[in-house]
Enzyme design. Structure first.
Site, PDB file in Angstrom:
ATOM      1  N   SER A 217       0.824  -1.108  -0.094  1.00 47.65           N
ATOM      2  CA  SER A 217       0.203   0.170   0.179  1.00 47.65           C
ATOM      3  C   SER A 217       0.791   1.033   0.313  1.00 47.65           C
ATOM      4  O   SER A 217       1.573   1.259  -0.665  1.00 47.65           O
ATOM      5  CB  SER A 217      -1.310   0.204   1.343  1.00 47.65           C
ATOM      6  OG  SER A 217      -1.973   0.641   0.692  1.00 47.65           O
ATOM      7  N   GLU A 335      -8.931  -6.089  -3.050  1.00 45.83           N
ATOM      8  CA  GLU A 335      -8.593  -4.517  -2.744  1.00 45.83           C
ATOM      9  C   GLU A 335      -9.670  -3.448  -1.691  1.00 45.83           C
ATOM     10  O   GLU A 335      -9.318  -3.195  -0.894  1.00 45.83           O
ATOM     11  CB  GLU A 335      -8.085  -3.934  -3.185  1.00 45.83           C
ATOM     12  CG  GLU A 335      -6.753  -4.141  -4.575  1.00 45.83           C
ATOM     13  CD  GLU A 335      -5.279  -4.369  -3.010  1.00 45.83           C
ATOM     14  OE1 GLU A 335      -5.558  -3.626  -2.114  1.00 45.83           O
ATOM     15  OE2 GLU A 335      -4.629  -5.051  -3.432  1.00 45.83           O
ATOM     16  N   HIS A 429      -7.550  -5.969   1.142  1.00 48.68           N
ATOM     17  CA  HIS A 429      -6.277  -5.189   0.701  1.00 48.68           C
ATOM     18  C   HIS A 429      -5.631  -5.052   2.459  1.00 48.68           C
ATOM     19  O   HIS A 429      -6.430  -5.459   3.371  1.00 48.68           O
ATOM     20  CB  HIS A 429      -6.721  -3.301   0.629  1.00 48.68           C
ATOM     21  CG  HIS A 429      -6.235  -3.065   0.535  1.00 48.68           C
ATOM     22  ND1 HIS A 429      -5.208  -2.378  -0.583  1.00 48.68           N
ATOM     23  CD2 HIS A 429      -4.921  -2.002   1.655  1.00 48.68           C
ATOM     24  CE1 HIS A 429      -3.860  -1.434  -0.474  1.00 48.68           C
ATOM     25  NE2 HIS A 429      -4.163  -0.885   1.055  1.00 48.68           N
TER      26      HIS A 429
END
Length: 548
Positions: A217, A335, A429
């Site tokens: 990320s 995600e 995610h």
């Protein structure tokens, strides 16, 4: 004194003598590094050294300046506890990512090392945590490096300045700088950490000539900026980018791609915080800045300053200015299921959805609707945002590096288990993290609980092996698992579901669609390519030379 009393005293004396003769409690392992001597801890053949300062952050009246050399120390420094996390706001509500916040401080630039006790010239894996450049810590339990270190590599995790304390640009700060720039302090921290690794990691059994930078990320965003930062060149030799997003960034003073200049954002933040000038801003407590800045609408982001960040990432990669290193990159099937704040309000019905897409995507509307149909609005919106941010970025990265003749390995993490399926968070995610680090039992309190069964353990073993192998040689391999095809081999990738499986042409044509949209926006010059996807996309600019 009677006989029984004498015998009792004799027993006491013998016991005291035995205690005095017993060896002292075993000290932890000690390493003499160029930076200083540190004493850590050891368990199951893995040595851990935590909270080692790699730089001294400017604080208080010197806040918002590049990292300074760390202060030395005498004797063996206690390296058995993590250093404080960098200043960050507390969670605004329940979150699967939230930990109980540890101790925080502006003096937070430390790193942690896990190394096999017999390590010598071992590969080094430097982990950069995620958290939207706003939260997180290299000491979060999910990043424990022990299991990866058991595979014969040295694992390093780092802290770097966050939020407005790490990324603020401001005209006053630029005026103080010898380069006339400001912002990007968190990125400069990361570079300082890599410089520390180059100077010191040999003392811990690592090879300064075989360093992999890795992150997820915002950590993966950082990896991309390090790949293009001139000051980071030569400090690493491979890169891992998990759920990276190559979105547009603000310019320092000019409105690049329709974004408010970073200095103007800083001026606006100061005004909203009630700081009349830079001195007043520095007089505020770090905690107050960290807590209040997000509420003003301020969002930390790298700044295109022409120095640390020479230009937009897409431009740097298209010019082949990035580090010519092997890459492993990928994204997760779900995600956006845990990032729904990235989604706009859905249209009233299928007709409204299709009308918006046709208005916004013009000649690409049919291709968009074929992938993200109106009959399943929610799923289509989740998939479109995932693909335009994370999928497009991942495929662009491996394509760019393959074009340089470097190893390029793409993955698609599509694994779920009962808790994620129950909560509709399949392959969310960051869901891959506990598998890579082997930390299924060290996830945050609200994280969907991973079963302790053979399927999950085998997958964690495979992913840990693949990642460690890539750090070792630039080629991901795992015992008893399929070969991971290079992207240059007919767009090869690894599909990671119940077990890894090799494939070709992931979501065929999807990355190309989003590349075409981005190309037109970039050419127009006044449109960002961030979270404005699908029904909130600006109308597609006209076709120009070099774009579809």
């Amino acid at each position: 004194m009677n006989g029984p009393m004498i015998r009792r005293l004799s027993h006491v004396a013998l016991a005291v003598a035995a205690l005095c003769a017993a060896p002292a409690a075993a000290a932890g392992p000690v390493v003499d590094a160029p930076a200083g001597q540190v004493e850590g801890s050891e368990a199951k053949g893995i040595r851990a050294f935590k909270g080692i300062p790699y730089a001294a952050p400017p604080v208080g009246k010197l806040r918002w300046a590049p990292p300074q050399p760390a202060t030395g120390w005498d004797g063996a420094r206690d390296a058995t506890r993590f250093g404080p996390a960098c200043m960050q706001p507390g969670p605004r509500g329940p979150s699967i990512y939230a930990w109980d916040l540890p101790a925080m401080s502006e003096d937070c630039l430390s790193l942690n090392i896990w190394t096999p006790q017999d390590a010598k010239n071992a590969p080094v894996f430097v982990w950069i945590h995620g958290g939207a450049l706003t939260g997180g810590s290299g000491g979060d339990p999910i990043y424990d490096g022990s299991a990866l270190a058991e595979r014969g590599i040295v694992v390093v995790s780092i802290n770097y300045r966050l939020g407005a304390l790490g990324w603020l640009a401001h005209p006053g700060l630029s005026a103080e700088s010898t380069d006339g720039v400001s912002g990007n302090y968190g990125l400069l921290d990361q570079i300082a950490a890599l410089q520390w690794v180059k100077r010191n990691i040999g003392a811990f059994g690592g090879s300064a000539g075989n360093v992999t930078i890795a992150g997820e990320s915002a950590g993966a965003l950082s990896v991309m900026y390090l790949m293009t930062a001139p000051a980071a060149r030569g400090l690493f030799h491979k890169a891992v980018a998990q759920s990276a997003y190559m979105v547009s960034a603000p310019g320092l003073r000019e409105p690049l791609n329709g974004m408010v200049p970073a200095e103007a954002q800083g001026t606006d933040l100061a005004a909203k915080l009630g700081a009349a000038d830079l001195a007043a801003l520095r007089a505020m407590s770090a905690k107050e800045i960290a807590e209040k800045a997000p509420a003003t609408g301020y969002f930390p982001f790298p700044v295109v300053d022409g120095k640390t960040v020479p230009r937009q990432l897409v431009d740097s990669f298209d010019r082949n200015e990035q580090a010519p290193v092997p890459i492993l990159a990928g994204f997760n099937a779900g995600e956006i299921r845990s990032l729904r704040f990235l989604l706009p309000k859905p249209p009233a019905d299928a007709a409204a959805y299709e009308a918006a897409i046709r208005t916004n995507y013009g000649e690409f509307a049919d291709a968009f609707l074929a992938r993200y149909p109106a009959k399943t609005i929610e799923e289509s919106m989740l998939a479109a945002t995932r693909d335009a941010m994370y999928g497009w970025t991942s495929e662009r990265l491996v394509s760019n590096q393959a074009a340089l003749g470097q190893g390029a390995y793409l993955y698609y993490f599509d694994h779920g288990y009962p808790a994620t399926d129950e909560w509709k968070l399949h392959a969310f995610h960051a869901a891959e993290l506990p598998y890579i680090f082997g930390t299924a039992g060290k996830t945050p309190p609200l994280w969907p609980k991973i079963p302790d069964d053979l399927t999950e353990r085998k997958l964690a073993d495979a992913m840990g092996d693949y990642w460690a192998s890539f750090a070792r040689s630039g080629r991901p391999q795992a015992q008893g698992q399929p070969d991971w095809p290079d992207y240059s081999d007919d767009a090869g990738f690894l599909h990671i579901a119940e077990a890894p499986k090799a494939g070709h042409h992931l979501l065929r044509g999807t990355a190309a669609l989003h590349e075409a949209v981005m190309c037109r926006r970039r050419a127009a010059g006044d449109i960002p390519w961030n979270w404005n996807i699908g029904v909130i996309s600006p109308p597609l600019p006209p076709k120009v030379a070099g774009c579809q």
